[in-house]
Structure formats: C-alpha cells, structure tokens
Design a protein around this motif. Structure first.
Motif, PDB file in Angstrom:
ATOM      1  N   SER A 118      35.744  27.182  41.589  1.00  0.00           N
ATOM      2  CA  SER A 118      36.789  27.347  40.579  1.00  0.00           C
ATOM      3  C   SER A 118      38.100  27.838  41.179  1.00  0.00           C
ATOM      4  CB  SER A 118      36.318  28.336  39.500  1.00  0.00           C
ATOM      5  OG  SER A 118      36.006  29.589  40.074  1.00  0.00           O
ATOM      6  N   CYS A 119      38.061  28.376  42.398  1.00  0.00           N
ATOM      7  CA  CYS A 119      39.275  28.878  43.064  1.00  0.00           C
ATOM      8  C   CYS A 119      39.402  28.259  44.457  1.00  0.00           C
ATOM      9  CB  CYS A 119      39.253  30.400  43.156  1.00  0.00           C
ATOM     10  SG  CYS A 119      39.121  31.252  41.574  1.00  0.00           S
ATOM     11  N   LYS A 150      36.277  36.128  42.183  1.00  0.00           N
ATOM     12  CA  LYS A 150      35.281  36.513  41.179  1.00  0.00           C
ATOM     13  C   LYS A 150      35.959  36.925  39.876  1.00  0.00           C
ATOM     14  CE  LYS A 150      31.672  38.899  42.088  1.00  0.00           C
ATOM     15  NZ  LYS A 150      30.771  39.988  42.530  1.00  0.00           N
ATOM     16  N   HIS A 179      37.199  33.804  38.260  1.00  0.00           N
ATOM     17  CA  HIS A 179      36.066  32.996  37.813  1.00  0.00           C
ATOM     18  C   HIS A 179      35.558  33.485  36.451  1.00  0.00           C
ATOM     19  CE1 HIS A 179      32.784  30.177  38.365  1.00  0.00           C
ATOM     20  NE2 HIS A 179      31.925  31.125  38.070  1.00  0.00           N
ATOM     21  N   TYR A 206      37.910  32.178  33.889  1.00  0.00           N
ATOM     22  CA  TYR A 206      37.694  30.742  33.695  1.00  0.00           C
ATOM     23  C   TYR A 206      36.437  30.484  32.867  1.00  0.00           C
ATOM     24  CZ  TYR A 206      41.273  29.626  37.194  1.00  0.00           C
ATOM     25  OH  TYR A 206      42.452  29.486  37.881  1.00  0.00           O
ATOM     26  N   VAL A 234      33.150  25.048  34.043  1.00  0.00           N
ATOM     27  CA  VAL A 234      33.097  25.993  35.163  1.00  0.00           C
ATOM     28  C   VAL A 234      31.707  26.576  35.375  1.00  0.00           C
ATOM     29  CG1 VAL A 234      34.171  28.106  36.098  1.00  0.00           C
ATOM     30  CG2 VAL A 234      35.513  26.532  34.720  1.00  0.00           C
ATOM     31  N   ALA A 268      32.577  30.636  42.683  1.00  0.00           N
ATOM     32  CA  ALA A 268      33.907  31.209  42.583  1.00  0.00           C
ATOM     33  C   ALA A 268      34.819  30.745  43.704  1.00  0.00           C
ATOM     34  CB  ALA A 268      33.827  32.735  42.554  1.00  0.00           C
TER      35      ALA A 268
END
Length: 363
Positions: free
Chosen positions: A299-300, A338, A341, A344, A352, A357
């Motif tokens: 997600s990152c 984190k 995340h 998200y 997601v 993360a």
C-alpha cells in the motif's frame, strides 16, 4: 312525549329543564377540554428540531479558553456561520497579536484533536456561543519550507566533502591517492536522490494544510545533515577502499539504485495525480508503467522504493555509515507505512486488505 310550549306563554320565562340541559352541556364541554389537555400532555413533549437548522442566528460568539487553566483568553464575536476556523484564528490574532494563526491550536475538548483550518463554524456549533480550547503550538514553518531546508542541506554538504576541502582532508594525501570511479558514481547518485526530492517538493507533492513546529524541522535537519556529513567524509576520504567485488558489485547496485529512484518518482506522480483528479474513493491502481505495479503488493510503494535506494547505495559504496543510515531509514519508513496502511484499511478496505504495508509478506 314532550308537550309543545304554548305560544301564549311569556317569552321571558325560561324552562328549568332547558337551563339544566345547558348547564349539563357546559360541564361536559369543560370535561372534554380537560381530557384532551391531559391526552396531549401524556403524549410526551414534542421533540425540538436541531438548534441550527431552522435557527435565525446570523452570528456566533466564539469563547476561547486556555487549555491548561481553563481561563478565558478572549471572545471572538460576530462570526458568520460560513466562516472557517482559519477566519476565527485571524480574528483571534488581531486580539492577541503574539499568537499568529499557524501556531494556534483549537480544540472542542481539552483532550480532543485539533480542528482543521478548513472546517466551518456552523458544522460543529450547537448554539450561538461556541467554546474552544487554545494551545500554543510554538513557532511554525510551512511544509514546503520544511522539506526544502531538510533536503538542500545534504546536497550541499556532500559536495563540500566531494571537492575535498583543505579544512577537511590533507591536501598532499588527496593529490597522491587515486579516486576510484565508485566515488564519482556515489556523488552522482547521492545528488540525484536529493535533487529529485527537491523537484518533487516544488512541482509534484501536494502538502496537507497547516504547518509543522520549527523544532521538528531542526530535528530533521540534524538527522539528515549529520548523517550526510558522516557518509560523505568516509566515501570521499583519500584512503577510501572500493567494494570487495569490484565493478560488478558497483554496477548492479547502481542499476538497482536508479530503478528505485525512478520507481519512487513515478509512484509520487501517481499519488499526486489521484489528488489532482479528486478521486479519493478508491485506492491508486497500477497503470501501464511497470514501476507502478508495486501497488498490487503493497500500500506504500514509495517507501519500498526509498528503502531500496538506500540499501542499494549501501551495497554500492560498502561503507558502515551508509549501512547504519539505511537501517534507521528502513525502520522509520516501516513505522510510517504501518500508520498509513491503517488509514488505507479504513478508507479502501476491499482494495487494501490483501496488501502489505511496505515490504511484501514482512510488513
């Protein structure tokens, strides 16, 4: 049967039965009215409509209290309902010039979160008098100033060590010892990294509203500038020894570094494009660009590429200061990842929930 009254009877005489009937009906009407009143009262009070939806209030009064002592600092009056919290801060600044808007923190509750500047007064008001708690956030700086200062320092500091100033290194030793090509390559990669950060700060990133305390910028500068001095001193030292596996190690690590830099840039552009388009209802999806395919796993991905850049730089230069810096950066970015995340997951749960993360499987 009732007898019809004689027409010759005097008109002024009244029938006692008729009077009695009239009195009886009057008594019944009063009892019916009483019963109806009791019925209305027993039905409970009619719930009033929300205070502000049909209110004729044209202005609000904002009472500002000190968050510690609860003492009143001032009252900001004649605030229109459509005014934002930033407007209130500007009026508060006129009354108390020592606190400019960016260092003013306002809360609805003493332990509650700070209200955003863009929020309107009527969105949280429950009456014509609003009570807010004031906290002095200290001297503030804008986010653009924060990042430009933080990234300009490492760029200039590294170049000072690269030219081998006489105040840093022995000039005789500097002229005598040959510079390995990895020294020049490391300077190019290091400068490229921070030039990319500076350009993205100016032209790509969309920073959130508000400011950050000056002490945060000082801590960030101490961290980045200090580590840059330590890293640059070792890599540009006349006695620097090249990596153990020679040009192969340097070449592969430099290629990985450049790929991570490119990936970081394209991810930041994708995130900025999502903000510009206003489509915040879904998680950023990969495009035809292969560097954005990392969105499928984490997600990152911008933190993933940033960590990859410093790990590659560590392998390329094979120096202890770079390794320590890379290790600390991976820890810090994993904490940031984190935290993001979790946000998200609340906003884009279906997209997601199966992603990591920052690093697939591990984080």
């Amino acid at each position: 049967m009732h007898q019809r009254q004689s027409p010759s009877a005097p008109e002024h005489r009244s029938d006692p039965a008729a009077d009695g009937g009239a009195l009886s009906m009057s008594h019944n009407d009063s009892r019916s009215l009483f019963n109806f009143s009791q019925l209305v009262l027993s039905a409970g009070q009619i719930k009033p409509s929300p205070a502000l939806k049909h209110s004729k209030i044209t202005y609000f009064e904002v009472e500002i209290l000190d968050v510690q002592s609860k003492k009143q600092i001032c009252i900001v009056d004649k605030v229109p309902p459509a005014s934002t919290l930033l407007d209130v801060k500007h009026k508060f600044h006129k009354v108390c010039p020592q606190w400019y808007p960016s260092r003013v923190g306002l809360q609805l509750e003493r332990n509650g979160p700070f209200l955003k500047d863009s929020i309107t007064i009527q969105s949280f008001a429950v009456s014509s008098i609003i009570t807010l708690y004031f906290t002095d956030l200290g001297q503030q700086v804008g986010w653009t100033t924060f990042f430009l200062t933080e990234y300009t320092g490492p760029l200039l500091i590294y170049l000072l060590f690269y030219v081998r100033l006489s105040t840093i290194y022995d000039q005789v030793e500097s002229r005598k010892n040959f510079r390995h090509p990895v020294v020049h390559l490391a300077c190019f990669c290091h400068c490229l990294h921070y030039i990319r950060h500076l350009l993205e700060t100016l032209f790509v990133h969309k920073f959130s509203e508000g400011h950050t305390p000056l002490k945060n910028m000082i801590k960030g500068c101490v961290f980045y500038w200090g580590f840059t001095s330590w890293i640059a001193y070792y890599i540009n030292h006349p006695r620097y020894t090249p990596p153990s596996f020679g040009y192969r190690q340097v070449s592969y690590a430099a290629l990985a570094f450049l790929m991570c830099e490119a990936g970081n840039h394209f991810i930041n552009v994708a995130l900025a494009h999502q903000t510009d388009s206003g489509n915040k209802t879904c998680f950023p999806s990969p495009t035809y660009n292969p560097f954005t395919w990392l969105f499928l796993l984490v997600s990152c991905p911008n933190y993933t590429y940033e960590a990859g850049s410093w790990i590659s730089f560590t392998v390329m230069t094979q120096t202890l200061p770079v390794g320590i810096f890379a290790f600390l950066m991976v820890i810090q970015m994993s904490l940031w990842a984190k935290k993001k995340h979790k946000l998200y997951l609340k906003r884009f749960y279906p997209e997601v929930r199966r992603k990591a993360a920052m690093i697939p499987i591990i984080f």
